[in-house]
Design an enzyme around this catalytic site. Structure first.
Site, PDB file in Angstrom:
ATOM      1  N   GLU A 100       0.946  -0.049   9.982  1.00  0.00           N
ATOM      2  CA  GLU A 100      -0.506  -0.205   9.804  1.00  0.00           C
ATOM      3  C   GLU A 100      -1.262   1.019  10.321  1.00  0.00           C
ATOM      4  OE1 GLU A 100      -2.727  -3.707   9.802  1.00  0.00           O
ATOM      5  OE2 GLU A 100      -0.994  -5.013   9.599  1.00  0.00           O
ATOM      6  N   THR A 160       0.032   5.032  11.800  1.00  0.00           N
ATOM      7  CA  THR A 160       0.645   5.559  13.026  1.00  0.00           C
ATOM      8  C   THR A 160      -0.428   5.752  14.096  1.00  0.00           C
ATOM      9  OG1 THR A 160       0.270   7.859  12.433  1.00  0.00           O
ATOM     10  CG2 THR A 160       2.324   6.863  11.637  1.00  0.00           C
ATOM     11  N   LEU A 199       0.841  -1.202   0.000  1.00  0.00           N
ATOM     12  CA  LEU A 199       0.000   0.000   0.000  1.00  0.00           C
ATOM     13  C   LEU A 199       0.878   1.254   0.000  1.00  0.00           C
ATOM     14  CD1 LEU A 199      -2.884   1.270   0.272  1.00  0.00           C
ATOM     15  CD2 LEU A 199      -2.605   1.084   2.760  1.00  0.00           C
ATOM     16  N   SER A 218       0.905   7.887   5.427  1.00  0.00           N
ATOM     17  CA  SER A 218      -0.397   8.085   6.075  1.00  0.00           C
ATOM     18  C   SER A 218      -1.455   8.489   5.046  1.00  0.00           C
ATOM     19  CB  SER A 218      -0.288   9.154   7.172  1.00  0.00           C
ATOM     20  OG  SER A 218       0.530   8.690   8.227  1.00  0.00           O
ATOM     21  N   THR A 252       6.680  -5.367   4.222  1.00  0.00           N
ATOM     22  CA  THR A 252       7.121  -6.405   5.149  1.00  0.00           C
ATOM     23  C   THR A 252       7.216  -7.751   4.439  1.00  0.00           C
ATOM     24  OG1 THR A 252       6.001  -5.223   6.927  1.00  0.00           O
ATOM     25  CG2 THR A 252       6.628  -7.480   7.379  1.00  0.00           C
ATOM     26  N   GLU A 311       3.918   4.068  -0.222  1.00  0.00           N
ATOM     27  CA  GLU A 311       4.890   4.461  -1.246  1.00  0.00           C
ATOM     28  C   GLU A 311       5.829   5.512  -0.649  1.00  0.00           C
ATOM     29  OE1 GLU A 311       2.956   5.707  -4.825  1.00  0.00           O
ATOM     30  OE2 GLU A 311       1.910   3.785  -5.097  1.00  0.00           O
ATOM     31  N   PRO A 312       6.930   5.828  -1.354  1.00  0.00           N
ATOM     32  CA  PRO A 312       7.852   6.836  -0.826  1.00  0.00           C
ATOM     33  C   PRO A 312       7.153   8.153  -0.453  1.00  0.00           C
ATOM     34  CG  PRO A 312       8.867   5.707  -2.668  1.00  0.00           C
ATOM     35  CD  PRO A 312       7.459   5.184  -2.585  1.00  0.00           C
ATOM     36  N   ALA A 352       3.652   8.399  -0.198  1.00  0.00           N
ATOM     37  CA  ALA A 352       2.275   8.133   0.240  1.00  0.00           C
ATOM     38  C   ALA A 352       2.301   7.151   1.397  1.00  0.00           C
ATOM     39  CB  ALA A 352       1.444   7.577  -0.921  1.00  0.00           C
TER      40      ALA A 352
END
Length: 385
Positions: A370, A372, A131, A138, A164, A133-134, A136
């Site tokens: 998952e 913050t 999900l 939060s 992960t 990205e560098p 994107a």
């Protein structure tokens, strides 16, 4: 009052308790002995994967229809909690297998479920979730990875970060933009395989904790996949991703809970052995109060986590709130309890000869991934029961 022994509200069933005993024995015998080396060498915990697969515990959430154990959400939580109690890195095997495959379970076609859940249930493959990205994190809806339709195929291009078990997993649920004009409603979900042409991985991140679980970038360079690998309808990917997190944030709460319990258990044993001023330091009230606070916080976190797991199984209306609350609370508690465990061991707690410094380092990530804990509070505030 005589009491009602069979009043089963607010306690796990006998089956859940038996599962805990099974997983704890396995974790202590087969996973704990390698935990320090896995951390020190920053290597994948293959021994843990082998042990979990041999006992069919690597992906207990997979429904029986597809060859899985069909475990409920609480059983999955207990597996993750007990593995995390001895090795947080290893607990990411069952946790991320659920995270990666849940979009397929929730929204995938029958064909996709049969194709990808079977190997997962057998232990032939692991499943990761792409999900972030560098640019994107939060703000996941701000992703740039694109999927463009080309006849009976989709062609994916982009970079996913903080993935992960990347490189070890065979399968990846990838979120990509299919209609840039629609923001979150223009995002779709796909299954990408490690062996697809154009898939590659970055170097493993050098991390503070969970060093045994590889975290890498996933590069998608003109990855051409059949159209039937889309999960659900076009444009529903972001909704599926958010629905997935409602359920899987509880697995992070479970991981945090296990880390905290492991730290308390170790500290409790240590203070009974360590003598100062002629008696065990467990006899000092200051130490007793610390242990009491640690145990109390863990009990509260466990109650909230199990409540959220039950809500996940029933898909209650307040699941979004409870999932966020459990993850947020349990991870904050894990950080507090592991820090206190280091304190209780004094100088020894600060060394790698004892496991609590590893637990403290491992606990930190549970407040971050998952979503913050700041994002969890936004989610809770928007979904107050």
């Amino acid at each position: 009052m005589a009491g009602t022994p069979d009043f089963d509200l607010y306690r796990p069933s006998e089956e859940h308790d038996m599962l805990r005993d099974t997983v704890r024995s396995l974790a202590e015998a087969k996973i704990a002995p390698h935990a320090a080396a896995v951390d020190e060498e920053a290597r994948f915990p293959q021994e843990a994967l082998d042990a979990l697969v041999a006992s069919d515990l690597q992906a207990v959430h997979v429904p029986e229809t597809y060859g899985g154990a069909g475990a409920d959400a609480l059983a999955t939580v207990i597996v993750i909690e007990e593995v995390a109690r001895v090795c947080a890195s290893s607990s990411l095997i069952p946790a991320v297998n659920k995270l990666g495959s849940l979009p397929v379970i929730l929204s995938g076609s029958e064909e996709l479920k049969k194709k990808y859940l079977g190997p997962l249930a057998k232990g032939d493959a692991m499943f990761s979730y792409c999900l972030s990205e560098p640019d994107a994190g939060s703000d996941a809806a701000g992703m740039k990875t694109r999927a463009v339709r080309d006849g009976d195929f989709w062609v994916l291009n982009g970079v996913k970060r903080w993935i992960t078990n990347a490189g070890v997993s065979e399968y990846y649920t990838v979120m990509a933009v299919t209609d840039p004009t629609k923001r979150s409603k223009g995002i779709s979900a796909f299954v990408v395989e490690k062996g697809d042409e154009g898939v590659s991985f970055g170097a493993p991140e050098k991390k503070l904790g969970i060093k045994g679980s590889p975290t890498r970038e996933v590069y998608l360079d003109n990855v051409r996949i059949p159209a039937d690998r889309m999960i659900g309808e076009e444009g529903t990917g972001f909704a599926t991703a958010m629905k997935t997190l409602d359920h899987t944030r509880i697995t992070i709460a479970a991981q945090a809970l296990g880390i905290a319990q492991g730290a308390l258990d170790y500290a409790k044993g240590y203070v009974q052995e360590r003598k100062q001023f002629g008696k065990p330091i467990a006899d000092f009230q200051g130490v007793q109060f610390m242990l009491a606070d640690m145990a109390m916080k863990i009990s509260a976190a466990r109650a909230l986590t199990y409540q959220a797991a039950a809500a996940s199984e029933r898909v209650d209306a307040d699941l979004t709130y409870l999932g966020a609350a459990a993850k947020c609370f349990a991870s904050d508690i894990a950080m507090e309890v592991t820090t206190d465990a280091v304190q209780l061991l004094g100088g020894y707690g600060y060394t790698r000869d004892y496991p609590v410094e590893r637990m403290m380092r491992d606990a930190k990530i549970t407040q971050i991934y998952e979503g913050t804990n700041q994002v969890q509070r936004i989610v809770m505030a928007r979904n107050l029961p």
